[in-house]
Design a protein around this motif. Structure first.
Motif, short mmCIF file in Angstrom:
data_model
loop_
_atom_site.label_atom_id
_atom_site.label_comp_id
_atom_site.label_asym_id
_atom_site.label_seq_id
_atom_site.Cartn_x
_atom_site.Cartn_y
_atom_site.Cartn_z
N LEU A 367 -39.14 8.14 13.97
CA LEU A 367 -39.42 6.96 13.15
C LEU A 367 -38.24 6.00 13.11
N TRP A 368 -37.73 5.67 14.27
CA TRP A 368 -36.69 4.66 14.40
C TRP A 368 -36.81 4.10 15.81
N ASP A 369 -36.27 2.93 16.01
CA ASP A 369 -36.32 2.32 17.33
C ASP A 369 -35.38 3.07 18.27
N HIS A 370 -35.88 3.45 19.42
CA HIS A 370 -35.07 4.25 20.34
C HIS A 370 -35.43 3.89 21.78
N PRO A 371 -34.54 4.16 22.72
CA PRO A 371 -34.84 3.90 24.14
C PRO A 371 -35.98 4.79 24.60
N LEU A 372 -36.69 4.34 25.62
CA LEU A 372 -37.76 5.11 26.23
C LEU A 372 -37.23 5.72 27.51
N SER A 373 -37.17 7.02 27.55
CA SER A 373 -36.56 7.72 28.68
C SER A 373 -37.22 7.33 30.00
N GLY A 374 -36.41 6.79 30.91
CA GLY A 374 -36.89 6.43 32.23
C GLY A 374 -37.66 5.13 32.29
N ILE A 375 -37.78 4.41 31.15
CA ILE A 375 -38.53 3.15 31.10
C ILE A 375 -37.55 2.02 30.77
N GLU A 376 -37.43 1.06 31.65
CA GLU A 376 -36.51 -0.05 31.43
C GLU A 376 -37.26 -1.25 30.86
N GLY A 377 -36.53 -2.04 30.06
CA GLY A 377 -37.07 -3.30 29.57
C GLY A 377 -37.76 -3.21 28.23
N PHE A 378 -38.01 -1.99 27.74
CA PHE A 378 -38.69 -1.84 26.45
C PHE A 378 -38.01 -0.73 25.65
N THR A 379 -38.12 -0.84 24.32
CA THR A 379 -37.76 0.27 23.44
C THR A 379 -39.01 0.65 22.65
N SER A 380 -38.88 1.67 21.82
CA SER A 380 -40.07 2.19 21.15
C SER A 380 -40.76 1.16 20.27
N LYS A 381 -40.01 0.26 19.64
CA LYS A 381 -40.64 -0.72 18.74
C LYS A 381 -41.60 -1.64 19.49
N ASP A 382 -41.39 -1.79 20.80
CA ASP A 382 -42.26 -2.66 21.59
C ASP A 382 -43.65 -2.08 21.76
N ILE A 383 -43.79 -0.78 21.63
CA ILE A 383 -45.10 -0.16 21.90
C ILE A 383 -45.77 0.35 20.63
N TRP A 384 -45.16 0.11 19.47
CA TRP A 384 -45.81 0.49 18.22
C TRP A 384 -46.96 -0.47 17.92
N LEU A 385 -48.10 0.07 17.51
CA LEU A 385 -49.16 -0.77 16.98
C LEU A 385 -48.74 -1.30 15.62
N LYS A 386 -49.20 -2.51 15.29
CA LYS A 386 -48.80 -3.14 14.03
C LYS A 386 -50.01 -3.68 13.29
N VAL A 387 -49.93 -3.64 11.98
CA VAL A 387 -50.90 -4.26 11.09
C VAL A 387 -50.14 -5.17 10.14
N ASP A 388 -50.53 -6.44 10.10
CA ASP A 388 -49.81 -7.45 9.32
C ASP A 388 -48.33 -7.50 9.72
N GLY A 389 -48.09 -7.27 10.99
CA GLY A 389 -46.74 -7.35 11.52
C GLY A 389 -45.87 -6.15 11.28
N LYS A 390 -46.41 -5.12 10.60
CA LYS A 390 -45.62 -3.94 10.27
C LYS A 390 -46.08 -2.75 11.12
N PRO A 391 -45.13 -1.92 11.59
CA PRO A 391 -45.51 -0.76 12.41
C PRO A 391 -46.51 0.13 11.68
N LEU A 392 -47.45 0.64 12.43
CA LEU A 392 -48.55 1.42 11.88
C LEU A 392 -48.24 2.91 12.02
N THR A 393 -48.19 3.61 10.90
CA THR A 393 -47.93 5.05 10.93
C THR A 393 -49.16 5.82 10.44
N LEU A 394 -49.30 7.02 10.98
CA LEU A 394 -50.36 7.93 10.59
C LEU A 394 -49.84 9.34 10.80
N ASP A 395 -49.98 10.20 9.81
CA ASP A 395 -49.52 11.60 9.90
C ASP A 395 -48.03 11.68 10.23
#
Length: 683
Positions: A367-395
């Motif tokens: 639950l923090w922004d982190h590098p994606l192993s072996g993936i350049e150009g993006f970090t984890s926050k780039d692939i989070w789904l968002k609702v009203d601009g906020k990251p969407l969490t479940l479980d």
């Protein structure tokens, strides 16, 4: 002497009403589709639907279709149409409604066997059209086919199996929404009606019912575009924009036994979208999340495998080729190195095991922004789904966008590694994250959670190929075509209340093995890690029975003395007592999911205690006792669809005893918190 002058206006009123009714009936025209008759008045737009079992009254009165456009607060309804054109061709009937604002709504009926299929399309002349909700079938009143009774029921099918959600059946005295399918049935004879969606590529589908007085259905609506807290969503359904909008197709049938028709509904879904097949036998084996959990080590896993190979496999605890699944669950990537994984796979291949791993393609528990192993150009926050601009969490995990190229790159990367290692079984968990509605998706062609989920699941299926068994854990019931198996419940361990929870899903969801090759009752645990070995052998027998009659057959105890978790000695002893019964172990090889013998429950989210399965050479009956007192009951042959002349020997397989019967059936007893399985051999 009575003065009739005061009654004359009343008779004039009645005569006028009778004339108007007759005039309306003259304007109405009947269209026949198989056993269904659809009566339509073009002037009033009144549509009534009859079927062969109706006795003078339409089954569905005042049928219409609704469309929400451009996020409008009020829908368009076909009752507002300026013009109605009706076309019948063979087995189909098309109702074309000209609406305000140059919109055309087309409601189409098709007959296929006993099922009436209905759908809705919408267009706007010269423009694209947008909607986040379509109702192809909206009924103002249903004239039920059964007498009023407090044991009449309607079924609520859950969206997924997260958070220990249950199937539920309610009396006809409330409102409810059931996801994708439902049945309304008589508790006296199981007659009823089934309605369900057969398309699951764009919309989250539901059926809304408003019922009163144990009989009246004052509203029944098939919905494409429904979200709620039970679909795990935190916003409204995504909006679809196209030249032509299409709802899901829904099918409807009346039935003398709703259980038969739910199985036929599953077959209709398969006809619309074939599911995956698996020819290598039912998965039998072990999963580490039952007890070992975060203490998993390679040494401990191999200890378990050696114990099972030596003591359980010889008694038939394996698939048809003597193979067992050895599935490493969550924490394998933390506790076991890549070189050890290769050693694990090598051991499995040499000792007739299917090596399995755990995978969460759409959930991020960091639950923090982190590098994606072996993936350049993006970090984890780039692939989070968002609702009203906020990251969407479940479980406790961020939901990942299945359409994002970085999510897809990680899937390709991990699946390539799994294949290189030789993995043959994947438990895929927290899949519901990928179906959540969001503000937007990376792919502009995607605008709903179901579109995104289907894209992600199709990629998973393609990457897995045909030789990796895909088993879904927490996931939506639909779509189904990407996996071979699916858990019917959430985490389920050893106690009798947990067995009852698993049997709740089987009671009302056994028919899902018509969609998936196998239903999965979750790991079968004998001694739960924190239960202090308090489970009785009866509780253990009930839990094993729940697995045997559901489909997949994976145990979950820690059988290794090298892992300080659980109760190794006691678990081994119980396994030797309960997982070595050859007659019991043979059942999953020849039987699918058992279905409930008695369908009306006193507890709306409870479970049946009697289940049966008709195999080619025998009939099986499973009986459960969820309470602390012995129960005695009778199984009637007519409830099994047989006569006494059809049956030879009846045996109870846990106690190895022969059961006496008479012309009507047989009587049995089950001790407290225990189970029995009866095998009725055909003559």
């Amino acid at each position: 002497m009575m003065n009739h002058s005061h009654t004359r206006p009343y008779y004039i009123f009645i005569a006028t009403m009778m004339f108007l009714v007759a005039a309306t009936e003259c304007n109405a025209r009947n269209y026949k589709l198989g056993t269904w008759n659809i009566t339509i008045d073009k002037a009033s737009k009144k549509v009534d639907i009859y079927n062969a079992s109706d006795k003078g009254l339409p089954l569905f009165e005042n049928v219409s279709a609704l469309l929400w456009t451009d996020n409008s607060e009020k829908p368009l309804t076909t009752l507002q149409s300026n013009k109605l054109i009706i076309k019948q061709s063979g087995n189909s009937l098309t109702l074309c409604y000209s609406m305000p604002d140059n919109i055309t709504l087309i409601q189409k009926y098709i007959i296929d066997g006993q099922f009436l299929e209905v759908s809705l399309t919408a267009t706007r002349k010269g423009m694209k059209i947008s909607s986040n909700r379509m109702e192809p079938f909206h009924v103002a009143h249903v004239n039920l086919f059964t007498a009023p009774s407090p044991i009449n029921r309607m079924l609520r099918v859950p969206w997924d199996n997260d958070a220990w959600v249950r199937f539920e059946q309610y009396p006809l005295d409330r409102q409810m929404e059931s996801f994708n399918a439902t049945t309304i049935f008589s508790g006296n004879d199981n007659s009823g009606m089934v309605i369900g969606a057969i398309d699951h590529d764009t919309w989250k589908n539901a059926i809304h019912i408003e019922a009163t007085n144990n009989q009246n259905i004052d509203n029944l609506t098939a919905i494409s575009g429904f979200t709620s807290r039970l679909s795990r969503d935190r916003r409204s359904h995504g909006k679809v924009t196209a030249d032509t909008l299409c709802s899901a197709r829904f099918v409807i049938c009346t039935t003398s036994d709703w259980r038969d028709s739910m199985e036929q509904y599953a077959a209709k879904c398969q006809q619309a979208m074939p599911g995956r097949k698996w020819s290598k036998g039912v998965p039998v084996g072990w999963n580490s999340w039952g007890v070992m959990q975060d203490k998993i080590t390679l040494e401990g896993v191999l200890d378990v495998a050696n114990f099972m190979a030596e003591h359980l496999r010889p008694t038939g605890f394996a698939d048809d080729e003597g193979r067992m699944v050895l599935s490493l669950d969550s924490w394998w990537s933390d506790n076991i190195s890549e070189s050890q994984i290769r050693e694990f796979v090598d051991y499995c291949h040499k000792n007739n095991f299917m090596p399995g791993l755990y995978f969460t393609p759409f959930a991020d528990f960091a639950l923090w922004d982190h590098p994606l192993s072996g993936i350049e150009g993006f970090t984890s926050k780039d692939i989070w789904l968002k609702v009203d601009g906020k990251p969407l969490t479940l479980d406790g995990a961020y939901a990942l966008a299945p359409t994002h190229p970085a999510t897809q790159a990680m899937m390709r990367q991990k699946m390539k590694r799994f294949r290189q290692w030789g993995i043959e079984y994947l438990k895929c968990d927290f899949m519901s994250h990928g179906a959540l509605e969001a503000d937007h998706w990376y792919d502009d062609e995607i605008s709903t959670g179901m579109q995104a989920y289907n894209m992600g699941m199709q990629m998973l299926r393609d990457l897995a190929g045909e030789d990796i068994f895909i088993n879904l854990s927490i996931s939506p019931l639909f779509p189904y075509q990407y996996a071979h198996g699916r858990r019917i419940c959430c985490d389920t361990f050893s106690r009798i209340d947990e067995t009852r929870y698993a049997m709740n899903a089987l009671t009302m969801g056994w028919w899902l093995d018509g969609l998936y090759t196998f239903n999965d009752p979750d790991h079968l645990v004998l001694h739960k890690r924190d239960a202090k070995c308090e489970e009785t052998i009866g509780e253990n027998r009930a839990r094993i029975t729940s697995g045997v009659i559901t489909g997949m057959y994976l145990c979950g105890d820690n059988f290794s003395y090298n892992i300080q978790r659980g109760w190794t000695k006691e678990s081994r002893e119980r396994a030797m007592a309960l997982l070595t019964n050859s007659d019991i172990n043979a059942i999953p090889h020849s039987a699918g999911s058992f279905r409930p013998l008695r369908t009306v429950l006193d507890d709306e989210c409870g479970a049946a205690n009697l289940f049966s399965y008709n195999a080619q050479e025998q009939i099986y009956v499973a009986a459960f006792n969820y309470i602390g007192e012995e129960i005695s009951e009778q199984v009637r042959f007519k409830d099994l669809g047989i006569s006494a002349d059809d049956i030879g020997i009846i045996e109870e397989l846990w106690t190895n005893t022969v059961i006496r019967s008479d012309v009507n059936g047989f009587t049995f007893s089950v001790p407290p918190r225990d189970a029995r399985i009866f095998r009725l051999k055909r003559k």
